[in-house]
Design an enzyme around this catalytic site. Structure first.
Site, mmCIF file in Angstrom:
data_model
loop_
_atom_site.group_PDB
_atom_site.id
_atom_site.type_symbol
_atom_site.label_atom_id
_atom_site.label_comp_id
_atom_site.label_asym_id
_atom_site.label_seq_id
_atom_site.Cartn_x
_atom_site.Cartn_y
_atom_site.Cartn_z
ATOM 1 N N LEU A 145 0.867 -1.170 0.000
ATOM 2 C CA LEU A 145 0.000 0.000 0.000
ATOM 3 C C LEU A 145 0.904 1.219 0.000
ATOM 4 O O LEU A 145 1.973 1.210 0.624
ATOM 5 C CB LEU A 145 -0.880 0.056 1.260
ATOM 6 C CG LEU A 145 -2.066 -0.904 1.378
ATOM 7 C CD1 LEU A 145 -2.777 -0.659 2.710
ATOM 8 C CD2 LEU A 145 -3.046 -0.754 0.236
ATOM 9 N N ASP A 146 0.500 2.280 -0.695
ATOM 10 C CA ASP A 146 1.276 3.519 -0.655
ATOM 11 C C ASP A 146 1.379 4.010 0.793
ATOM 12 O O ASP A 146 0.476 3.769 1.603
ATOM 13 C CB ASP A 146 0.607 4.604 -1.504
ATOM 14 C CG ASP A 146 0.574 4.243 -2.986
ATOM 15 O OD1 ASP A 146 1.432 3.453 -3.416
ATOM 16 O OD2 ASP A 146 -0.312 4.742 -3.694
ATOM 17 N N LYS A 147 2.454 4.717 1.081
ATOM 18 C CA LYS A 147 2.691 5.211 2.444
ATOM 19 C C LYS A 147 1.496 6.000 2.985
ATOM 20 O O LYS A 147 1.113 5.848 4.141
ATOM 21 C CB LYS A 147 3.945 6.088 2.442
ATOM 22 C CG LYS A 147 4.310 6.660 3.804
ATOM 23 C CD LYS A 147 5.545 7.544 3.714
ATOM 24 C CE LYS A 147 5.859 8.176 5.056
ATOM 25 N NZ LYS A 147 7.027 9.078 4.990
ATOM 26 N N THR A 149 -1.635 5.820 2.048
ATOM 27 C CA THR A 149 -2.904 5.094 1.980
ATOM 28 C C THR A 149 -3.071 4.273 3.253
ATOM 29 O O THR A 149 -2.135 3.602 3.692
ATOM 30 C CB THR A 149 -2.939 4.153 0.757
ATOM 31 O OG1 THR A 149 -2.718 4.921 -0.424
ATOM 32 C CG2 THR A 149 -4.273 3.433 0.644
ATOM 33 N N ARG A 257 -5.413 6.253 -8.072
ATOM 34 C CA ARG A 257 -4.991 7.658 -8.077
ATOM 35 C C ARG A 257 -4.935 8.208 -9.506
ATOM 36 O O ARG A 257 -5.415 9.309 -9.782
ATOM 37 C CB ARG A 257 -3.629 7.794 -7.383
ATOM 38 C CG ARG A 257 -3.674 7.393 -5.917
ATOM 39 C CD ARG A 257 -2.287 7.214 -5.305
ATOM 40 N NE ARG A 257 -1.570 8.473 -5.183
ATOM 41 C CZ ARG A 257 -0.353 8.567 -4.636
ATOM 42 N NH1 ARG A 257 0.255 7.471 -4.176
ATOM 43 N NH2 ARG A 257 0.248 9.726 -4.551
#
Length: 332
Positions: A145-147, A149, A257
């Site tokens: 997961l993105d930082k 998110t 995104r």
């Protein structure tokens, strides 16, 4: 997690444990020979200095339980010491557990925490969990997961579970559902975005993605949950916000995104693909980070096949922001 002592002065003999089986030989050696370049590992394999069950082997040879590995002397002591020092600096941390058994751990990752160390981040979720569970023999990230998110993150506690889950991901399972707030107005209440995504490196060396015919196929289903356009937004110079549910049919980097950005409705608070001025205005209303949350996972258990539906509620900061928007809408 178990570590193997590798001598820099003499040959080391290692027996492959059950939880290590199934890996490529080169990937296994990269893990246990901390700090040794991949090119050097390939060189000692091709030179016959690494032996698998007393025979020459190849980098892509698969290791099995009970296999005997001969590893030549490797000078890793200095790098091992620095990596051990870094490990000592990692704080032990447990996260909110949504599901756990002997094969799988699913946590609710908070925003602002990277999933692993690297790219200027000294440690992440996986290093902190390993530090908190020194007795665990195996803990590996299933996906990322993105930082910025928040939400559901899967961690395998057995290699067999990791292999099965990666196989499922290659077949675009499990079902992943996210909640996002877009800056703008989406014309339809339900729609599909099928636009290929291409990965490239940005001007600052950051990982970026754009829509491009040269990219990998990507498919997201969007469903509008709520629309906001009221005096509260107009006071800070915003016209429309749209709360959406996004279901991934493929799992590309930054997919939701970039797909929302392609619809002229970038995610609120997204510093990479968002609207800079809109994000500044949203901060005045109290939104301090990107509004993207991994809310649901629908999957078959990797070992038992049991159907799991796992959910993580919106974090308090995002839930309160939505509540504020809903209350402002009612006033109008």
């Amino acid at each position: 997690m178990k570590t193997h002592a590798i001598s820099k002065d003499s040959v080391s003999l290692i027996t492959v444990a059950e939880h290590e089986a199934g890996q490529r030989l080169d990937n296994y050696l990269i893990k246990i020979l901390k700090g040794v370049p991949k090119s050097h590992i390939h060189r000692i394999i091709r030179a016959g200095e690494v032996r698998l069950n007393k025979k020459r082997c190849k980098p892509d040879s698969r290791i099995q339980t009970g296999d005997l590995l001969r590893i030549p002397p490797v000078h890793t002591a200095e790098k091992q010491r620095s990596s051990e020092n870094r490990a000592q600096a990692v704080p032990a941390r447990e996260f909110n557990i949504i599901y756990e058994d002997d094969a799988l751990l699913v946590i609710d990752k908070p925003a602002g925490t990277a999933v692993h160390g690297g790219s200027g981040v000294s440690f992440g979720v996986i290093e902190q969990i390993r530090r908190a569970r020194p007795e665990a023999r195996y803990l590996e990230l299933v996906h990322r997961l993105d930082k910025d998110t928040s939400g559901l993150l899967m961690i395998a506690k057995k290699r067999s579970a990791l292999v099965k889950l990666h196989e499922a991901i290659r077949n675009d399972h499990p079902k992943k559902i996210y909640l996002a707030l877009g800056v703008g107005k989406l014309p339809n209440d339900s729609f599909h975005v099928k636009l290929p995504l291409f990965k490239y490196t940005g001007a600052q060396g950051e990982k970026m993605v754009r829509v491009s015919e040269d990219g990998q196929s990507a498919h997201t289903i969007f469903r509008v949950l709520n629309r906001f356009s009221d005096d509260l937004l107009h006071q800070v110079g915003l016209s429309h916000l749209t709360l959406v549910q996004a279901t991934l049919k493929t799992g590309r980097t930054h997919q939701i995104r970039v797909h929302l950005q392609s619809q002229q409705c970038p995610i609120a608070g997204d510093e990479r693909y968002g609207d800079y001025q809109a994000n500044k205005r949203l901060q005045k209303l109290g939104l301090k980070r990107m509004f993207l949350h991994a809310a649901e996972l629908h999957l078959d258990h990797p070992l038992t096949g049991e159907k799991l539906i796992l959910k993580a509620p919106l974090p308090q900061d995002l839930a309160q922001f939505v509540l504020m928007l809903e209350n402002a809408k009612k006033v109008v």
